[in-house]
Each structure stands twice: as structure tokens, then as C-alpha cells.
Design a protein around this motif. Structure first.
Motif, mmCIF file in Angstrom:
data_model
loop_
_atom_site.group_PDB
_atom_site.id
_atom_site.type_symbol
_atom_site.label_atom_id
_atom_site.label_comp_id
_atom_site.label_asym_id
_atom_site.label_seq_id
_atom_site.Cartn_x
_atom_site.Cartn_y
_atom_site.Cartn_z
ATOM 1 N N GLY A 119 0.836 -1.195 0.000
ATOM 2 C CA GLY A 119 0.000 0.000 0.000
ATOM 3 C C GLY A 119 0.870 1.243 0.000
ATOM 4 O O GLY A 119 2.103 1.149 -0.046
ATOM 5 N N ARG A 120 0.234 2.414 0.098
ATOM 6 C CA ARG A 120 0.989 3.666 0.152
ATOM 7 C C ARG A 120 1.701 3.791 1.491
ATOM 8 O O ARG A 120 1.299 3.180 2.475
ATOM 9 C CB ARG A 120 0.030 4.844 -0.001
ATOM 10 N N GLN A 149 2.630 12.400 -10.134
ATOM 11 C CA GLN A 149 1.400 12.402 -9.316
ATOM 12 C C GLN A 149 0.163 12.491 -10.221
ATOM 13 O O GLN A 149 -0.897 11.962 -9.907
ATOM 14 C CB GLN A 149 1.456 13.588 -8.333
ATOM 15 N N GLY A 150 0.336 13.160 -11.375
ATOM 16 C CA GLY A 150 -0.761 13.298 -12.332
ATOM 17 C C GLY A 150 -1.262 11.942 -12.808
ATOM 18 O O GLY A 150 -2.451 11.755 -13.061
ATOM 19 N N ILE A 151 -0.364 10.980 -12.924
ATOM 20 C CA ILE A 151 -0.738 9.640 -13.393
ATOM 21 C C ILE A 151 -1.640 8.974 -12.339
ATOM 22 O O ILE A 151 -2.588 8.270 -12.654
ATOM 23 C CB ILE A 151 0.533 8.785 -13.654
ATOM 24 N N MET A 154 -5.008 10.452 -12.566
ATOM 25 C CA MET A 154 -5.644 9.937 -13.780
ATOM 26 C C MET A 154 -6.195 8.527 -13.522
ATOM 27 O O MET A 154 -7.303 8.191 -13.949
ATOM 28 C CB MET A 154 -4.565 9.887 -14.868
ATOM 29 N N ALA A 155 -5.433 7.721 -12.805
ATOM 30 C CA ALA A 155 -5.887 6.356 -12.498
ATOM 31 C C ALA A 155 -7.126 6.409 -11.601
ATOM 32 O O ALA A 155 -8.050 5.602 -11.751
ATOM 33 C CB ALA A 155 -4.771 5.570 -11.822
ATOM 34 N N TRP A 176 -8.866 12.346 -1.935
ATOM 35 C CA TRP A 176 -7.527 12.765 -2.318
ATOM 36 C C TRP A 176 -6.459 11.972 -1.577
ATOM 37 O O TRP A 176 -6.605 11.771 -0.390
ATOM 38 C CB TRP A 176 -7.353 14.263 -2.010
ATOM 39 N N PRO A 177 -5.390 11.572 -2.217
ATOM 40 C CA PRO A 177 -5.153 11.750 -3.641
ATOM 41 C C PRO A 177 -5.655 10.577 -4.477
ATOM 42 O O PRO A 177 -5.887 10.736 -5.642
ATOM 43 C CB PRO A 177 -3.627 11.828 -3.717
ATOM 44 N N ASN A 178 -5.786 9.402 -3.856
ATOM 45 C CA ASN A 178 -5.985 8.252 -4.736
ATOM 46 C C ASN A 178 -6.782 7.115 -4.124
ATOM 47 O O ASN A 178 -6.528 5.965 -4.432
ATOM 48 C CB ASN A 178 -4.628 7.715 -5.216
#
Ligand code: BTN
Length: 324
Positions: A119-120, A149-151, A154-155, A176-178
Motif C-alpha cells: 500500500g501507500r 502524481q498526475g498519473i 488519472m488512475a 484525495w489523492p488516490n
């Protein structure tokens, strides 16, 4: 294709086959077929072995590359190399190795189960259930590390759109963020790693974990209150292949926009799907608690927050702990 994948592929017609027939059709020696079948059974595959032969249980829903590619409307993702693992430690780790060894952009790595899902922030990702979807993609865009980070954003947008296209009525939200949340509980997470040389990114590995048909009762105690699954929230099971196909198609559309320099379209979608714009939030940034209002997200994926005392923060990493 690995031996176990070949055997599962062969058994996917869910009919009885003798080990000798499997051996003949797959080219795997019969003794190895028997061993592999025992190992597959041990790792949880429902395979019947009777006097009539060997048979995969009717309900077994596998993410086999051949099923995935049927009707997959992409040119890049899932159309080049696919590496399928009945079990592996982490698809991101496999992806990093494959990318370093030269696998092309679009390479997809899928696992039915992970033994060390990542994980993150060094955390682990629960991947013990075959109800979940665990996969990674290799990307080779021309970017600087600060644009990566843009990718991830986008995901998240692609995952949101793929999931809402299947689970129309669920209150899905990007956090945020993912993270992808339903009713405030985490349903999917994204881990992006990269390799760079002289301020140029050489490759990126984007990994997604989506709790599709995960039995929430099987989740480890420490995350049971904060995590959920799509089947639990919708009271319906969908095939993981269907979810993965929808994601790959959506991701490829976004990636095309990204490469055409139209990232602002994706950012607008992100803001819309996060429901964060203009919201008052409490965040932890570098260990400090900040209260403020979200004013937007910039082209590198930094969350823009204006604190109560007027300071403007551009946040690349941190946790939102409250949204009002
Ligand atoms: C998070 O912490 O929210 C990110 C979780 C990412 C999990 C996925 S599962 C497939 C891929 N392989 C990994 O080891 N991690 C990612």
C-alpha cells in the motif's frame, strides 16, 4: 504463460478432464499437472478431483488473460504483454522487475491473490481474498518525476468512471489523492512507483487494488471498520474481468488525453468526482494539523488548500481527516 495458468485456462470450460488429457493438451508432464493441481487446491482454488477426472468449480471466477482480452477495446493496456499469477507477492514488485527488464508500455500484471500486497506509505494491502482485483500497469511516458502524481490522479478518475459505469447507483467518491470510497469506506487504492534517470522518468508502475467481490467479513480486524467492497455495498457480484476491462478502457482514454496535453480535462473530472472543491477540510500535513478550504488541484496533482489564517498550501502528500 506459466504452467498453472495453462492448467486453469484449460479447466475453465468447467468440464471434467483426466490428468493425462490435461498433460497432453498443455504439454505439461502428467506428474507436474497433478502437483500443480494440488498446489492450486491448497491456495484455495475449488478444483474437484474425482474418478471422472479433474474439474474446476462452476462458481470459480478467474481473471484469465484470454477472458479479459475478449472484447477489450484498447490498443495499449492489456493488448501487449499480460503476466498472470494465480498467486504472487505483489504485482507492483513484478511490474518493477518487468519494466527494468524492458517490458513495454501497456504491460499488465494480474494476480488472483497477493502474499505481500503493498500500500501507500509503506503500508500493506490486504490481498488474501480472490474476490479482490489486484493488478499493475507499466507506463513509459515522457515526464519529469514531479509530474508523476498526475498519473495517479488519472488512475483514480479512470477507476471512478469504470466503477460508476457498472455500479450506477453507488455513492462512489474519490478521496484525495488516490482512494476510492463508498459511504466513506475505502474500496480501492492506487500505488504508483517510478524509476527515473537524470530527472527523466524511465518507467512508472501503477498498481490498483479494488475490493470487488471481497467478503468484508474476511478483511483483517484493523481495517474492517474503514474498508468495504463493491459487492457488499451493492449486494451484487460482478465479474472481476468485467471491472478490469472497464478500467483499462477508461484508463486508456484518459492516457490519450494526458499525452495530447489535455490534462486539465482530467483535473476537472477529478475535482468533480472528489466532491472536494470549496469544502472545508482538516488535514495532517507533515505531522501538523491544518484547517482550511480546498480551492482546487494544480496540474501536478497538488491539492490547493487555503488555511483559516490565509496561508495557501500546495499539498503533495498528507491525509484529509475531516471534510465538512
Ligand atoms: C493504497 O495504500 O491505497 C494503495 C494500495 C494499492 C494496492 C495495489 S494491489 C495491486 C498492486 N500491487 C501491490 O502490491 N499494490 C498495488
Amino acid at each position: 504463460m506459466g504452467k498453472k495458468e495453462k492448467i486453469l485456462e484449460f479447466l475453465y470450460d468447467k468440464a471434467f478432464h483426466t490428468p493425462a488429457e490435461i498433460a497432453k493438451k498443455t504439454g505439461i508432464p502428467e506428474i507436474e499437472v497433478k502437483n500443480d493441481i494440488s498446489e492450486l487446491q491448497e491456495s484455495g482454488y475449488k478444483i474437484e478431483v474425482t474418478g471422472n477426472g479433474v474439474k474446476l468449480h462452476e462458481n470459480e471466477d478467474l481473471i484469465l488473460p484470454s477472458s479479459l482480452q475478449k472484447g477489450l477495446k484498447t490498443d495499449i493496456f492489456g493488448k501487449r504483454e499480460i503476466h498472470y499469477f494465480p498467486e504472487t507477492d505483489s504485482t507492483n514488485t513484478r511490474g518493477e522487475e518487468l519494466a527494468a527488464a524492458g517490458s513495454p508500455e501497456g504491460t499488465l500484471i494480474i494476480a488472483e491473490k497477493q502474499t505481500a500486497g503493498r500500500g501507500r506509505s509503506g503500508r500493506s494491502w490486504y490481498s488474501g481474498s480472490r474476490g479482490g482485483l489486484y493488478f499493475s500497469l507499466i507506463l513509459r511516458p515522457e515526464l519529469t518525476p514531479s509530474q508523476v502524481q498526475g498519473i495517479t490522479l488519472m488512475a483514480a478518475v479512470a477507476a471512478f468512471e469504470a466503477l460508476i459505469s457498472i455500479y450506477h447507483n453507488l455513492p462512489i467518491l474519490i478521496k484525495w489523492p488516490n482512494d476510492i470510497l463508498i459511504n466513506g469506506k475505502k474500496t480501492a487504492g492506487i500505488l504508483t512507483t517510478m524509476e527515473s534517470r537524470e530527472s527523466e522518468v524511465s518507467h512508472i508502475v501503477v498498481g490498483l487494488g479494488i475490493n470487488v467481490n471481497t467478503d468484508t467479513g474476511s478483511l483483517p480486524g484493523e481495517i474492517r471498520d474503514i474498508a468495504t467492497s463493491l459487492s457488499h455495498e451493492s449486494e451484487k457480484k460482478h465479474s472481476r474481468v468485467e471491472v478490469l476491462r472497464a478500467f483499462l478502457e477508461s484508463f486508456e482514454k484518459k492516457y490519450r488525453l494526458f499525452r495530447e496535453g489535455r490534462f486539465s480535462v482530467i483535473l476537472d473530472e477529478w475535482i468533480k468526482y472528489s466532491g472536494l472543491s470549496g469544502k472545508r477540510v482538516e488535514m495532517i500535513i507533515k505531522g501538523k494539523k491544518i484547517k482550511g478550504t480546498v480551492t482546487g488541484i494544480d496540474k501536478n496533482g497538488y491539492l490547493q488548500v487555503r488555511s483559516s489564517n490565509g496561508i495557501q498550501y500546495d499539498v503533495i502528500s498528507g491525509e484529509i481527516i475531516k471534510i465538512k
